[in-house]
Motif scaffolding. Structure first.
Motif, PDB file in Angstrom:
ATOM      1  N   LEU A 143       9.555   8.762  -2.642  1.00 59.81           N
ATOM      2  CA  LEU A 143       9.084   8.274  -1.351  1.00 59.81           C
ATOM      3  C   LEU A 143      10.117   8.568  -0.273  1.00 59.81           C
ATOM      4  CD1 LEU A 143       7.643   4.791  -2.389  1.00 59.81           C
ATOM      5  CD2 LEU A 143       6.494   7.014  -2.329  1.00 59.81           C
ATOM      6  N   ARG A 144       9.631   8.757   0.973  1.00 62.66           N
ATOM      7  CA  ARG A 144      10.512   9.062   2.090  1.00 62.66           C
ATOM      8  C   ARG A 144      10.263   8.089   3.234  1.00 62.66           C
ATOM      9  NH1 ARG A 144       8.791  14.106   4.171  1.00 62.66           N
ATOM     10  NH2 ARG A 144      10.353  13.739   5.792  1.00 62.66           N
ATOM     11  N   ARG A 164       0.833  -1.207   0.000  1.00 61.16           N
ATOM     12  CA  ARG A 164       0.000   0.000   0.000  1.00 61.16           C
ATOM     13  C   ARG A 164       0.870   1.260   0.000  1.00 61.16           C
ATOM     14  NH1 ARG A 164      -2.992  -1.473   3.875  1.00 61.16           N
ATOM     15  NH2 ARG A 164      -4.861  -2.088   2.709  1.00 61.16           N
ATOM     16  N   ILE A 165       1.942   1.249   0.773  1.00 58.94           N
ATOM     17  CA  ILE A 165       2.839   2.403   0.804  1.00 58.94           C
ATOM     18  C   ILE A 165       3.431   2.659  -0.577  1.00 58.94           C
ATOM     19  CG2 ILE A 165       5.011   3.319   1.745  1.00 58.94           C
ATOM     20  CD1 ILE A 165       4.374   1.593   4.274  1.00 58.94           C
ATOM     21  N   GLY A 166       3.974   1.622  -1.182  1.00 61.43           N
ATOM     22  CA  GLY A 166       4.617   1.789  -2.478  1.00 61.43           C
ATOM     23  C   GLY A 166       3.666   2.233  -3.564  1.00 61.43           C
ATOM     24  N   ARG A 167       2.414   1.810  -3.474  1.00 59.14           N
ATOM     25  CA  ARG A 167       1.486   2.038  -4.566  1.00 59.14           C
ATOM     26  C   ARG A 167       0.682   3.327  -4.451  1.00 59.14           C
ATOM     27  NH1 ARG A 167       0.819  -2.080  -8.126  1.00 59.14           N
ATOM     28  NH2 ARG A 167       2.112  -3.913  -7.696  1.00 59.14           N
ATOM     29  N   LEU A 185      15.696  -3.368   8.032  1.00 58.98           N
ATOM     30  CA  LEU A 185      14.973  -2.151   7.686  1.00 58.98           C
ATOM     31  C   LEU A 185      15.091  -1.853   6.201  1.00 58.98           C
ATOM     32  CD1 LEU A 185      13.572   0.522   8.902  1.00 58.98           C
ATOM     33  CD2 LEU A 185      15.868   1.505   8.692  1.00 58.98           C
ATOM     34  N   MET A 186      16.306  -1.875   5.680  1.00 56.65           N
ATOM     35  CA  MET A 186      16.498  -1.517   4.281  1.00 56.65           C
ATOM     36  C   MET A 186      15.959  -2.584   3.344  1.00 56.65           C
ATOM     37  SD  MET A 186      17.564   1.415   4.927  1.00 56.65           S
ATOM     38  CE  MET A 186      17.630   1.939   3.206  1.00 56.65           C
ATOM     39  N   GLY A 187      15.929  -3.832   3.815  1.00 56.36           N
ATOM     40  CA  GLY A 187      15.300  -4.874   3.014  1.00 56.36           C
ATOM     41  C   GLY A 187      13.812  -4.624   2.839  1.00 56.36           C
ATOM     42  N   MET A 188      13.145  -4.191   3.901  1.00 56.43           N
ATOM     43  CA  MET A 188      11.725  -3.859   3.802  1.00 56.43           C
ATOM     44  C   MET A 188      11.519  -2.620   2.936  1.00 56.43           C
ATOM     45  SD  MET A 188      10.520  -4.643   7.728  1.00 56.43           S
ATOM     46  CE  MET A 188       8.760  -4.582   7.403  1.00 56.43           C
ATOM     47  N   TRP A 189      12.432  -1.663   3.030  1.00 56.78           N
ATOM     48  CA  TRP A 189      12.345  -0.467   2.188  1.00 56.78           C
ATOM     49  C   TRP A 189      12.486  -0.826   0.713  1.00 56.78           C
ATOM     50  CZ3 TRP A 189      10.243   3.936   2.109  1.00 56.78           C
ATOM     51  CH2 TRP A 189      10.709   4.995   1.329  1.00 56.78           C
ATOM     52  N   ASP A 190      13.315  -1.803   0.411  1.00 54.82           N
ATOM     53  CA  ASP A 190      13.440  -2.262  -0.973  1.00 54.82           C
ATOM     54  C   ASP A 190      12.110  -2.803  -1.495  1.00 54.82           C
ATOM     55  OD1 ASP A 190      16.106  -1.556  -1.162  1.00 54.82           O
ATOM     56  OD2 ASP A 190      16.860  -3.569  -0.700  1.00 54.82           O
ATOM     57  N   VAL A 191      11.347  -3.465  -0.621  1.00 53.03           N
ATOM     58  CA  VAL A 191      10.029  -3.960  -1.015  1.00 53.03           C
ATOM     59  C   VAL A 191       9.106  -2.794  -1.363  1.00 53.03           C
ATOM     60  CG1 VAL A 191       7.973  -5.206  -0.221  1.00 53.03           C
ATOM     61  CG2 VAL A 191      10.252  -6.066   0.346  1.00 53.03           C
ATOM     62  N   VAL A 192       9.114  -1.746  -0.526  1.00 51.63           N
ATOM     63  CA  VAL A 192       8.296  -0.564  -0.794  1.00 51.63           C
ATOM     64  C   VAL A 192       8.666   0.051  -2.141  1.00 51.63           C
ATOM     65  CG1 VAL A 192       7.778   1.790  -0.031  1.00 51.63           C
ATOM     66  CG2 VAL A 192       7.902  -0.061   1.654  1.00 51.63           C
ATOM     67  N   ARG A 193       9.957   0.209  -2.392  1.00 48.95           N
ATOM     68  CA  ARG A 193      10.413   0.813  -3.641  1.00 48.95           C
ATOM     69  C   ARG A 193      10.028  -0.055  -4.846  1.00 48.95           C
ATOM     70  NH1 ARG A 193      14.213   4.745  -3.803  1.00 48.95           N
ATOM     71  NH2 ARG A 193      15.193   3.768  -5.623  1.00 48.95           N
ATOM     72  N   LYS A 194      10.124  -1.368  -4.702  1.00 49.34           N
ATOM     73  CA  LYS A 194       9.758  -2.274  -5.797  1.00 49.34           C
ATOM     74  C   LYS A 194       8.266  -2.142  -6.114  1.00 49.34           C
ATOM     75  CE  LYS A 194       9.816  -7.215  -6.991  1.00 49.34           C
ATOM     76  NZ  LYS A 194       8.350  -7.450  -7.007  1.00 49.34           N
ATOM     77  N   GLY A 226       5.208   7.845   1.968  1.00 48.26           N
ATOM     78  CA  GLY A 226       6.348   7.361   2.716  1.00 48.26           C
ATOM     79  C   GLY A 226       5.971   6.358   3.779  1.00 48.26           C
ATOM     80  N   TRP A 227       7.003   5.913   4.482  1.00 46.50           N
ATOM     81  CA  TRP A 227       6.913   4.823   5.458  1.00 46.50           C
ATOM     82  C   TRP A 227       7.365   5.319   6.819  1.00 46.50           C
ATOM     83  CZ3 TRP A 227      10.992   0.439   6.004  1.00 46.50           C
ATOM     84  CH2 TRP A 227      10.488  -0.591   6.813  1.00 46.50           C
ATOM     85  N   LEU A 228       6.666   4.862   7.872  1.00 49.54           N
ATOM     86  CA  LEU A 228       7.021   5.177   9.255  1.00 49.54           C
ATOM     87  C   LEU A 228       7.383   3.889   9.990  1.00 49.54           C
ATOM     88  CD1 LEU A 228       4.269   7.733  10.386  1.00 49.54           C
ATOM     89  CD2 LEU A 228       6.722   8.175  10.151  1.00 49.54           C
ATOM     90  N   PRO A 229       8.600   3.406   9.836  1.00 52.07           N
ATOM     91  CA  PRO A 229       9.011   2.216  10.577  1.00 52.07           C
ATOM     92  C   PRO A 229       9.505   2.578  11.973  1.00 52.07           C
ATOM     93  CG  PRO A 229      10.782   2.893   9.139  1.00 52.07           C
ATOM     94  CD  PRO A 229       9.646   3.865   8.903  1.00 52.07           C
ATOM     95  N   VAL A 230       9.699   1.560  12.789  1.00 51.46           N
ATOM     96  CA  VAL A 230      10.365   1.735  14.084  1.00 51.46           C
ATOM     97  C   VAL A 230      11.766   1.152  13.969  1.00 51.46           C
ATOM     98  CG1 VAL A 230       8.244   1.735  15.433  1.00 51.46           C
ATOM     99  CG2 VAL A 230       9.405  -0.428  14.948  1.00 51.46           C
TER     100      VAL A 230
END
Length: 305
Positions: free
Chosen positions: A233-234, A194-197, A212-221, A201-205
């Motif tokens: 995206l931020r 949902r974030i990527g589409r 963290l960056m692996g999950m961010w790669d999913v968002v970017r993909k 941006g994303w609010l992780p903890v």
């Protein structure tokens, strides 16, 4: 990387003086943003465990302020820092009311609002506000539809499975068009999708940076697959320090460590590509004076890196 502070809207420092003190600290020392969280309930026996640490909800949440009212107060006493919610539960009120509140806050702060939405973790709070716990994803999507339409259209109406808004004129518009940036705190595949589409941006903890960056790669993909530019995206990373006197083992960071370890974590996050990082020193048993001191030392340590 931008740096932010959590406002003291929970616990004993949730007072006008406490908020003013942190506002002044942020503006005068060079922080970039201030953030609030959202709670409506502190049940004696929660229906679900707290989603970190030992599963026990911190007692500071027994005293909680309304996040948007607190940000409006902060907006009136600041001129530079951005104002964000981490997170605002976007499903606890009708989306039309949410749109009006967020737009008002964006206008009063002269376009400094960052909207961070979450779905919460405790079914008890949904019961307390008469919103069903099930179907949260669909409710969020329709809420986003209403926000987007309210901000974009001068004549707005909405007909959906959950909400109906008769045709209305919308004269009040956010300073930043088409609207303030909207972030989402999410960790499931559906949430990252949902974030990527559709979100900004994303609010992780805080978590180990490779994860963290692996999950961010999913968002970017997901953004690429939706035909969006992933570089727009931020990520704004929340850190809740559990401060210790002695350095902890690497496998305990960033859950617990010294201030120096958290400074090193922030520096590494900046190098990894995190856009913004904000800390909530109220999660540790610190006085307001100690909180201000920690904020100054943290900022100095990260900026010197």
């Amino acid at each position: 990387m931008r740096l932010g502070l959590a406002l003291p809207t929970f616990g004993p420092d949730a007072t006008p003086d406490g908020i003013l003190r942190i506002c002044r600290t942020a503006e005068e020392t060079g922080y970039d943003s201030l953030w609030t969280g959202d709670r409506v309930l502190a049940p004696r026996v929660p229906g679900a465990p707290y989603p970190s640490g030992d599963g026990v909800m911190p007692r500071i949440y027994e005293n909680h302020m309304d996040p948007l009212t607190a940000l409006a107060f902060a907006a009136a006493h600041t001129t530079r820092v951005r104002l964000g919610t981490s997170t605002l539960n976007g499903l606890w009120q009708p989306p039309l009311m949410l749109a009006r509140s967020l737009t008002t806050l964006d206008v009063l702060s002269q376009g400094r609002l960052d909207v961070g939405l979450g779905l919460g973790w405790m079914p008890d709070e949904y019961t307390a506000v008469s919103v069903p716990w099930t179907g949260r994803g669909a409710r969020l999507d329709e809420t986003l539809d209403v926000l987007e339409g309210y901000w974009a259209d001068d004549v707005f109406s909405h007909q959906g499975p959950l909400f109906t808004v008769p045709e209305t004129m919308v004269g009040l518009k956010p300073c930043r068009r088409p609207g303030p940036p909207v972030f989402l705190a999410a960790f499931t595949p559906a949430g990252l999708r949902r974030i990527g589409r559709r979100l900004d941006g994303w609010l992780p903890v805080a978590m180990p940076l490779p994860h963290l960056m692996g999950m961010w790669d999913v968002v970017r993909k997901e953004a690429v697959e939706a035909g969006r530019d992933p570089d727009t995206l931020r990520m704004a990373l929340r850190v809740n320090p559990e401060l210790t006197e002695r350095a902890t083992d690497a496998d305990r960071m960033p859950r617990a460590g010294t201030l120096g370890q958290y400074v090193d974590y922030a520096r590494a996050a900046a190098e990894a590509g995190v856009h913004e990082l904000f800390v909530d020193f109220g999660q540790s048993p610190a006085t307001l004076d100690e909180r201000v001191d920690l904020a100054g030392r943290f900022l100095e340590g990260v900026r010197q890196g």
